[in-house]
Design an enzyme around this catalytic site. Structure first.
Site, PDB file in Angstrom:
ATOM      1  N   SER A  15      -1.712  -1.818  -8.027  1.00 11.00           N
ATOM      2  CA  SER A  15      -3.117  -1.441  -8.198  1.00 11.00           C
ATOM      3  C   SER A  15      -3.318  -1.101  -9.656  1.00 11.00           C
ATOM      4  O   SER A  15      -2.338  -0.861 -10.388  1.00 11.00           O
ATOM      5  CB  SER A  15      -3.407  -0.214  -7.327  1.00 11.00           C
ATOM      6  OG  SER A  15      -4.608   0.424  -7.723  1.00 11.00           O
ATOM      7  N   TYR A  64      -1.211   8.243  -3.786  1.00  6.91           N
ATOM      8  CA  TYR A  64      -1.423   6.814  -4.045  1.00  6.91           C
ATOM      9  C   TYR A  64      -0.934   6.437  -5.447  1.00  6.91           C
ATOM     10  O   TYR A  64      -0.204   5.455  -5.628  1.00  6.91           O
ATOM     11  CB  TYR A  64      -2.912   6.508  -3.880  1.00  6.91           C
ATOM     12  CG  TYR A  64      -3.289   5.051  -3.902  1.00  6.91           C
ATOM     13  CD1 TYR A  64      -3.265   4.290  -2.733  1.00  6.91           C
ATOM     14  CD2 TYR A  64      -3.682   4.420  -5.079  1.00  6.91           C
ATOM     15  CE1 TYR A  64      -3.626   2.949  -2.743  1.00  6.91           C
ATOM     16  CE2 TYR A  64      -4.043   3.086  -5.098  1.00  6.91           C
ATOM     17  CZ  TYR A  64      -4.017   2.354  -3.931  1.00  6.91           C
ATOM     18  OH  TYR A  64      -4.380   1.026  -3.951  1.00  6.91           O
TER      19      TYR A  64
HETATM   20  N1  LIG Z   1      -8.964  -2.574  -1.730  1.00  4.46           N
HETATM   21  C1  LIG Z   1      -8.740  -2.234  -2.998  1.00  4.46           C
HETATM   22  O1  LIG Z   1      -9.666  -1.920  -3.757  1.00  4.46           O
HETATM   23  C2  LIG Z   1      -7.360  -2.226  -3.554  1.00  4.46           C
HETATM   24  C3  LIG Z   1      -7.224  -2.138  -4.941  1.00  4.46           C
HETATM   25  C4  LIG Z   1      -5.937  -2.147  -5.476  1.00  4.46           C
HETATM   26  C5  LIG Z   1      -4.843  -2.238  -4.642  1.00  4.46           C
HETATM   27  N2  LIG Z   1      -5.027  -2.312  -3.294  1.00  4.46           N
HETATM   28  C6  LIG Z   1      -3.838  -2.390  -2.469  1.00  4.46           C
HETATM   29  O2  LIG Z   1      -3.876  -3.543  -1.689  1.00  4.46           O
HETATM   30  C7  LIG Z   1      -3.151  -3.330  -0.483  1.00  4.46           C
HETATM   31  C8  LIG Z   1      -3.977  -3.773   0.698  1.00  4.46           C
HETATM   32  O3  LIG Z   1      -5.162  -3.026   0.717  1.00  4.46           O
HETATM   33  P1  LIG Z   1      -6.492  -3.505   1.464  1.00  4.46           P
HETATM   34  O4  LIG Z   1      -7.611  -3.017   0.635  1.00  4.46           O
HETATM   35  O5  LIG Z   1      -6.406  -4.942   1.821  1.00  4.46           O
HETATM   36  O6  LIG Z   1      -6.409  -2.571   2.757  1.00  4.46           O
HETATM   37  P2  LIG Z   1      -6.800  -2.795   4.298  1.00  4.46           P
HETATM   38  O7  LIG Z   1      -6.970  -1.430   4.849  1.00  4.46           O
HETATM   39  O8  LIG Z   1      -7.913  -3.784   4.432  1.00  4.46           O
HETATM   40  O9  LIG Z   1      -5.475  -3.465   4.866  1.00  4.46           O
HETATM   41  C9  LIG Z   1      -4.262  -2.781   4.890  1.00  4.46           C
HETATM   42  C10 LIG Z   1      -3.463  -3.281   6.069  1.00  4.46           C
HETATM   43  O10 LIG Z   1      -2.225  -2.514   6.088  1.00  4.46           O
HETATM   44  C11 LIG Z   1      -1.969  -2.165   7.420  1.00  4.46           C
HETATM   45  N3  LIG Z   1      -1.164  -0.953   7.475  1.00  4.46           N
HETATM   46  C12 LIG Z   1      -1.534   0.291   7.107  1.00  4.46           C
HETATM   47  N4  LIG Z   1      -0.574   1.167   7.403  1.00  4.46           N
HETATM   48  C13 LIG Z   1       0.438   0.473   7.963  1.00  4.46           C
HETATM   49  C14 LIG Z   1       1.706   0.827   8.505  1.00  4.46           C
HETATM   50  N5  LIG Z   1       2.127   2.096   8.542  1.00  4.46           N
HETATM   51  N6  LIG Z   1       2.484  -0.154   9.000  1.00  4.46           N
HETATM   52  C15 LIG Z   1       2.061  -1.446   9.009  1.00  4.46           C
HETATM   53  N7  LIG Z   1       0.868  -1.831   8.534  1.00  4.46           N
HETATM   54  C16 LIG Z   1       0.057  -0.894   8.011  1.00  4.46           C
HETATM   55  C17 LIG Z   1      -3.340  -1.943   8.039  1.00  4.46           C
HETATM   56  O11 LIG Z   1      -3.303  -2.016   9.473  1.00  4.46           O
HETATM   57  C18 LIG Z   1      -4.159  -3.049   7.398  1.00  4.46           C
HETATM   58  O12 LIG Z   1      -4.151  -4.234   8.177  1.00  4.46           O
HETATM   59  C19 LIG Z   1      -2.776  -1.845  -0.463  1.00  4.46           C
HETATM   60  O13 LIG Z   1      -1.444  -1.653  -0.892  1.00  4.46           O
HETATM   61  C20 LIG Z   1      -3.725  -1.237  -1.467  1.00  4.46           C
HETATM   62  O14 LIG Z   1      -3.203  -0.102  -2.062  1.00  4.46           O
HETATM   63  C21 LIG Z   1      -6.255  -2.316  -2.731  1.00  4.46           C
END
Ligand SMILES: NC(=O)c1ccc[n+]([C@@H]2O[C@H](COP(=O)([O-])OP(=O)(O)OC[C@H]3O[C@@H](n4cnc5c(N)ncnc54)[C@H](O)[C@@H]3O)[C@@H](O)[C@H]2O)c1
Length: 259
Positions: free
Chosen positions: A141, A154
Protein backbone atom coordinates in the site's frame (compact mmCIF):
# COMPACT_ATOMS: atom_id res chain seq x y z
CA UNK A 1 -1.83 -28.67 -26.89
CA UNK A 2 -4.86 -26.93 -28.48
CA UNK A 3 -4.46 -23.48 -29.99
CA UNK A 4 -6.29 -21.84 -27.03
CA UNK A 5 -3.51 -23.11 -24.74
CA UNK A 6 -0.53 -22.72 -27.09
CA UNK A 7 1.53 -19.72 -25.87
CA UNK A 8 2.88 -19.18 -29.40
CA UNK A 9 -0.57 -19.15 -30.99
CA UNK A 10 -1.97 -17.13 -28.05
CA UNK A 11 0.79 -14.76 -26.81
CA UNK A 12 -1.70 -13.13 -24.41
CA UNK A 13 -1.88 -16.53 -22.61
CA UNK A 14 1.76 -16.29 -21.49
CA UNK A 15 1.02 -17.83 -18.09
CA UNK A 16 -0.26 -21.07 -19.61
CA UNK A 17 1.01 -23.98 -17.52
CA UNK A 18 1.67 -21.75 -14.48
CA UNK A 19 -0.22 -22.02 -11.21
CA UNK A 20 -1.01 -18.99 -9.04
CA UNK A 21 -2.20 -18.65 -5.47
CA UNK A 22 -4.00 -15.39 -4.64
CA UNK A 23 -5.07 -14.60 -1.08
CA UNK A 24 -8.16 -12.51 -0.41
CA UNK A 25 -9.19 -13.37 -3.95
CA UNK A 26 -12.95 -13.31 -3.34
CA UNK A 27 -13.22 -9.52 -3.45
CA UNK A 28 -11.73 -6.25 -4.61
CA UNK A 29 -8.08 -6.24 -5.73
CA UNK A 30 -7.57 -9.98 -5.11
CA UNK A 31 -10.54 -10.90 -7.28
CA UNK A 32 -9.30 -8.60 -10.07
CA UNK A 33 -5.83 -10.25 -9.80
CA UNK A 34 -7.30 -13.77 -9.91
CA UNK A 35 -9.29 -12.93 -13.05
CA UNK A 36 -6.31 -11.23 -14.74
CA UNK A 37 -3.94 -14.14 -13.99
CA UNK A 38 -6.55 -16.63 -15.20
CA UNK A 39 -7.09 -14.63 -18.40
CA UNK A 40 -3.33 -14.90 -19.04
CA UNK A 41 -3.60 -18.70 -18.82
CA UNK A 42 -2.73 -19.46 -15.21
CA UNK A 43 -4.60 -21.91 -13.01
CA UNK A 44 -5.61 -19.89 -9.95
CA UNK A 45 -6.02 -21.03 -6.35
CA UNK A 46 -8.52 -18.59 -4.85
CA UNK A 47 -7.88 -18.29 -1.09
CA UNK A 48 -10.39 -16.48 1.08
CA UNK A 49 -12.26 -16.67 4.37
CA UNK A 50 -15.57 -16.00 2.63
CA UNK A 51 -16.88 -19.38 1.42
CA UNK A 52 -19.68 -18.21 -0.91
CA UNK A 53 -17.64 -15.47 -2.51
CA UNK A 54 -14.52 -17.67 -2.86
CA UNK A 55 -16.58 -20.28 -4.72
CA UNK A 56 -17.98 -17.65 -7.07
CA UNK A 57 -14.54 -16.12 -7.68
CA UNK A 58 -12.96 -19.53 -8.35
CA UNK A 59 -15.75 -20.37 -10.80
CA UNK A 60 -15.26 -17.03 -12.59
CA UNK A 61 -11.49 -17.65 -12.79
CA UNK A 62 -11.90 -21.33 -13.73
CA UNK A 63 -9.72 -22.11 -10.69
CA UNK A 64 -9.98 -23.78 -7.28
CA UNK A 65 -11.43 -22.30 -4.08
CA UNK A 66 -9.73 -22.70 -0.67
CA UNK A 67 -11.76 -21.41 2.24
CA UNK A 68 -9.17 -20.52 4.86
CA UNK A 69 -8.85 -18.05 7.70
CA UNK A 70 -5.35 -16.64 7.17
CA UNK A 71 -5.07 -15.81 10.87
CA UNK A 72 -5.06 -19.58 11.55
CA UNK A 73 -1.46 -20.77 11.04
CA UNK A 74 -2.41 -24.45 10.68
CA UNK A 75 -4.99 -23.65 8.02
CA UNK A 76 -2.44 -21.52 6.14
CA UNK A 77 -0.01 -24.44 6.24
CA UNK A 78 -2.64 -26.64 4.55
CA UNK A 79 -2.73 -24.49 1.38
CA UNK A 80 -1.21 -25.81 -1.87
CA UNK A 81 2.58 -25.43 -1.86
CA UNK A 82 3.18 -26.31 -5.50
CA UNK A 83 2.59 -22.92 -7.14
CA UNK A 84 4.62 -20.66 -9.44
CA UNK A 85 3.03 -17.34 -8.54
CA UNK A 86 2.01 -16.03 -5.10
CA UNK A 87 -0.02 -12.87 -4.70
CA UNK A 88 -0.14 -11.98 -1.01
CA UNK A 89 -3.16 -9.72 -1.07
CA UNK A 90 -5.57 -10.38 1.82
CA UNK A 91 -5.79 -7.59 4.32
CA UNK A 92 -8.10 -5.85 6.74
CA UNK A 93 -8.20 -2.40 8.24
CA UNK A 94 -8.93 -0.98 11.69
CA UNK A 95 -8.96 2.72 12.47
CA UNK A 96 -8.16 3.89 16.03
CA UNK A 97 -5.54 6.00 17.74
CA UNK A 98 -2.73 3.89 19.24
CA UNK A 99 -3.95 4.47 22.79
CA UNK A 100 -7.45 3.22 21.85
CA UNK A 101 -6.31 0.44 19.47
CA UNK A 102 -7.40 -3.02 20.72
CA UNK A 103 -4.14 -5.04 21.12
CA UNK A 104 -5.80 -8.27 19.99
CA UNK A 105 -6.88 -6.58 16.78
CA UNK A 106 -3.30 -5.37 16.24
CA UNK A 107 -1.99 -8.95 16.66
CA UNK A 108 -4.69 -10.36 14.35
CA UNK A 109 -3.74 -7.94 11.59
CA UNK A 110 -0.06 -8.92 11.83
CA UNK A 111 -1.05 -12.62 11.59
CA UNK A 112 -3.16 -12.08 8.45
CA UNK A 113 -0.96 -9.50 6.71
CA UNK A 114 2.60 -10.53 7.75
CA UNK A 115 2.75 -14.03 9.23
CA UNK A 116 0.46 -15.64 6.61
CA UNK A 117 2.50 -14.22 3.67
CA UNK A 118 5.68 -15.53 5.37
CA UNK A 119 4.14 -18.99 5.94
CA UNK A 120 2.90 -19.17 2.34
CA UNK A 121 6.34 -18.23 0.97
CA UNK A 122 8.09 -20.56 3.42
CA UNK A 123 6.19 -23.45 1.83
CA UNK A 124 6.01 -22.32 -1.83
CA UNK A 125 9.54 -21.00 -2.51
CA UNK A 126 11.26 -24.44 -2.50
CA UNK A 127 9.12 -25.60 -5.46
CA UNK A 128 9.78 -22.35 -7.35
CA UNK A 129 13.53 -22.76 -6.69
CA UNK A 130 13.38 -26.34 -7.97
CA UNK A 131 11.62 -25.24 -11.18
CA UNK A 132 13.87 -22.16 -11.57
CA UNK A 133 11.00 -19.71 -11.95
CA UNK A 134 8.65 -17.88 -9.61
CA UNK A 135 6.84 -14.60 -9.13
CA UNK A 136 5.89 -13.13 -5.76
CA UNK A 137 3.74 -10.02 -5.68
CA UNK A 138 2.89 -8.53 -2.32
CA UNK A 139 -0.07 -6.18 -2.29
CA UNK A 140 1.32 -3.56 0.02
CA UNK A 141 0.00 0.00 0.00
CA UNK A 142 1.06 3.60 -0.04
CA UNK A 143 0.95 2.85 3.71
CA UNK A 144 3.92 0.50 3.20
CA UNK A 145 5.88 3.68 2.38
CA UNK A 146 4.06 6.41 4.32
CA UNK A 147 2.20 6.62 7.64
CA UNK A 148 -1.27 8.01 8.32
CA UNK A 149 -3.11 8.82 11.52
CA UNK A 150 -5.04 6.04 13.31
CA UNK A 151 -3.66 3.14 11.21
CA UNK A 152 -0.91 1.78 13.45
CA UNK A 153 -1.55 -1.92 12.80
CA UNK A 154 -2.02 -1.46 9.06
CA UNK A 155 1.04 0.77 8.58
CA UNK A 156 3.13 -1.59 10.74
CA UNK A 157 1.98 -4.66 8.77
CA UNK A 158 2.54 -3.08 5.36
CA UNK A 159 6.04 -1.86 6.30
CA UNK A 160 6.82 -5.42 7.49
CA UNK A 161 5.53 -6.87 4.21
CA UNK A 162 7.89 -4.51 2.35
CA UNK A 163 10.80 -5.99 4.33
CA UNK A 164 9.73 -9.58 3.69
CA UNK A 165 9.37 -8.82 -0.02
CA UNK A 166 12.90 -7.42 -0.25
CA UNK A 167 14.49 -10.39 1.56
CA UNK A 168 12.65 -12.81 -0.77
CA UNK A 169 13.94 -10.78 -3.74
CA UNK A 170 17.54 -11.25 -2.56
CA UNK A 171 17.17 -14.95 -1.73
CA UNK A 172 15.07 -15.76 -4.82
CA UNK A 173 17.21 -14.04 -7.48
CA UNK A 174 19.64 -16.95 -8.04
CA UNK A 175 16.62 -19.23 -8.55
CA UNK A 176 14.71 -17.14 -11.12
CA UNK A 177 12.24 -15.88 -8.52
CA UNK A 178 11.32 -12.19 -8.34
CA UNK A 179 9.53 -10.52 -5.44
CA UNK A 180 7.94 -7.09 -5.57
CA UNK A 181 5.33 -4.96 -3.86
CA UNK A 182 2.59 -2.93 -5.46
CA UNK A 183 1.62 0.16 -3.49
CA UNK A 184 -1.78 1.57 -4.30
CA UNK A 185 -3.38 4.62 -2.76
CA UNK A 186 -7.16 4.32 -2.29
CA UNK A 187 -8.79 1.70 -4.53
CA UNK A 188 -12.55 1.50 -5.03
CA UNK A 189 -13.20 -1.79 -3.14
CA UNK A 190 -15.47 -2.95 -0.29
CA UNK A 191 -12.53 -2.38 2.15
CA UNK A 192 -12.44 1.31 1.22
CA UNK A 193 -16.21 1.67 1.24
CA UNK A 194 -16.16 0.42 4.87
CA UNK A 195 -13.27 2.77 5.69
CA UNK A 196 -15.11 5.84 4.44
CA UNK A 197 -17.70 5.36 7.20
CA UNK A 198 -15.01 4.57 9.85
CA UNK A 199 -12.87 7.57 8.89
CA UNK A 200 -15.92 9.84 8.96
CA UNK A 201 -16.44 8.77 12.57
CA UNK A 202 -12.75 9.07 13.56
CA UNK A 203 -12.21 12.48 11.93
CA UNK A 204 -15.72 13.86 12.64
CA UNK A 205 -16.34 14.48 8.90
CA UNK A 206 -19.06 13.68 6.37
CA UNK A 207 -18.40 10.76 3.98
CA UNK A 208 -17.88 13.14 1.00
CA UNK A 209 -15.37 15.11 3.06
CA UNK A 210 -13.53 11.86 3.88
CA UNK A 211 -13.09 11.05 0.17
CA UNK A 212 -12.08 14.59 -0.80
CA UNK A 213 -10.12 15.74 2.23
CA UNK A 214 -8.66 12.51 3.70
CA UNK A 215 -8.42 9.90 0.92
CA UNK A 216 -7.47 12.22 -1.94
CA UNK A 217 -5.64 14.78 0.22
CA UNK A 218 -2.15 13.59 -0.74
CA UNK A 219 -2.76 12.41 -4.32
CA UNK A 220 -2.12 14.69 -7.29
CA UNK A 221 -4.61 12.63 -9.34
CA UNK A 222 -7.97 13.29 -7.68
CA UNK A 223 -9.81 10.00 -8.09
CA UNK A 224 -9.94 6.55 -6.55
CA UNK A 225 -8.10 3.71 -8.36
CA UNK A 226 -10.07 0.82 -9.90
CA UNK A 227 -9.10 -2.74 -8.78
CA UNK A 228 -8.42 -3.73 -12.41
CA UNK A 229 -5.71 -1.04 -12.67
CA UNK A 230 -3.86 -2.67 -9.74
CA UNK A 231 -4.41 -6.15 -11.22
CA UNK A 232 -2.83 -5.10 -14.53
CA UNK A 233 0.32 -3.99 -12.64
CA UNK A 234 0.39 -7.31 -10.74
CA UNK A 235 0.01 -9.23 -14.02
CA UNK A 236 2.84 -7.21 -15.60
CA UNK A 237 5.13 -8.16 -12.68
CA UNK A 238 4.30 -11.83 -13.42
CA UNK A 239 4.82 -11.47 -17.17
CA UNK A 240 7.65 -11.93 -19.65
CA UNK A 241 9.10 -8.38 -19.46
CA UNK A 242 9.95 -8.02 -15.79
CA UNK A 243 12.53 -10.67 -14.83
CA UNK A 244 15.01 -7.88 -13.92
CA UNK A 245 12.51 -6.06 -11.71
CA UNK A 246 12.81 -7.38 -8.17
CA UNK A 247 12.92 -6.05 -4.63
CA UNK A 248 11.05 -2.94 -5.66
CA UNK A 249 7.83 -1.23 -4.67
CA UNK A 250 5.63 -0.01 -7.50
CA UNK A 251 3.66 3.02 -6.37
CA UNK A 252 0.22 3.26 -7.95
CA UNK A 253 -0.62 6.28 -5.90
CA UNK A 254 -1.51 9.21 -8.14
CA UNK A 255 1.64 11.03 -7.03
CA UNK A 256 1.17 10.65 -3.23
CA UNK A 257 4.79 9.58 -2.60
CA UNK A 258 6.12 12.31 -4.92
CA UNK A 259 5.62 14.68 -1.95
N1 LIG B 1 -8.68 -0.72 -1.21
C1 LIG B 1 -7.62 0.08 -1.08
O1 LIG B 1 -7.73 1.31 -1.14
C2 LIG B 1 -6.26 -0.48 -0.86
C3 LIG B 1 -5.18 0.39 -1.00
C4 LIG B 1 -3.90 -0.13 -0.81
C5 LIG B 1 -3.73 -1.46 -0.49
N2 LIG B 1 -4.82 -2.26 -0.34
C6 LIG B 1 -4.58 -3.64 0.02
O2 LIG B 1 -5.13 -4.49 -0.94
C7 LIG B 1 -5.50 -5.72 -0.34
C8 LIG B 1 -6.91 -6.09 -0.73
O3 LIG B 1 -7.77 -5.08 -0.29
P1 LIG B 1 -9.22 -4.82 -0.92
O4 LIG B 1 -9.42 -3.36 -0.87
O5 LIG B 1 -9.37 -5.55 -2.20
O6 LIG B 1 -10.11 -5.46 0.24
P2 LIG B 1 -11.48 -6.30 0.23
O7 LIG B 1 -12.03 -6.15 1.59
O8 LIG B 1 -12.33 -5.93 -0.95
O9 LIG B 1 -10.95 -7.78 0.00
C9 LIG B 1 -10.13 -8.41 0.94
C10 LIG B 1 -10.41 -9.90 0.88
O10 LIG B 1 -9.58 -10.52 1.90
C11 LIG B 1 -10.37 -11.48 2.55
N3 LIG B 1 -9.88 -11.70 3.90
C12 LIG B 1 -9.91 -10.83 4.93
N4 LIG B 1 -9.47 -11.42 6.05
C13 LIG B 1 -9.15 -12.69 5.73
C14 LIG B 1 -8.66 -13.81 6.46
N5 LIG B 1 -8.43 -13.74 7.78
N6 LIG B 1 -8.45 -14.96 5.80
C15 LIG B 1 -8.71 -15.07 4.47
N7 LIG B 1 -9.19 -14.05 3.74
C16 LIG B 1 -9.41 -12.87 4.34
C17 LIG B 1 -11.77 -10.90 2.56
O11 LIG B 1 -12.77 -11.91 2.77
C18 LIG B 1 -11.85 -10.25 1.19
O12 LIG B 1 -12.37 -11.13 0.21
C19 LIG B 1 -5.29 -5.55 1.16
O13 LIG B 1 -4.06 -6.10 1.58
C20 LIG B 1 -5.25 -4.05 1.33
O14 LIG B 1 -4.49 -3.66 2.42
C21 LIG B 1 -6.08 -1.81 -0.53
Amino acid sequence: MDSMQDPVARPDRYLTGRTALVTGAASGIGLACALALAAAGSHVHVVDISADEAGKAAAAAGGSAHVVDLSDARAVDSLPADVDIVVNNAGIQHIDAVHDFPPDRFALMQRIMVEAPFRILHRTLPGMYERGWGRVVNVSSVHGLRASLYKSAYVTAKHALEGLSKVVALEGAPHGVTSNCVNPAYVRTPLVERQIADQARAHGLSEDEVIGRVMLEHTAVKRLIEPEEVARAVLWLCGPDTSYITGTSLAIDGGWTAH
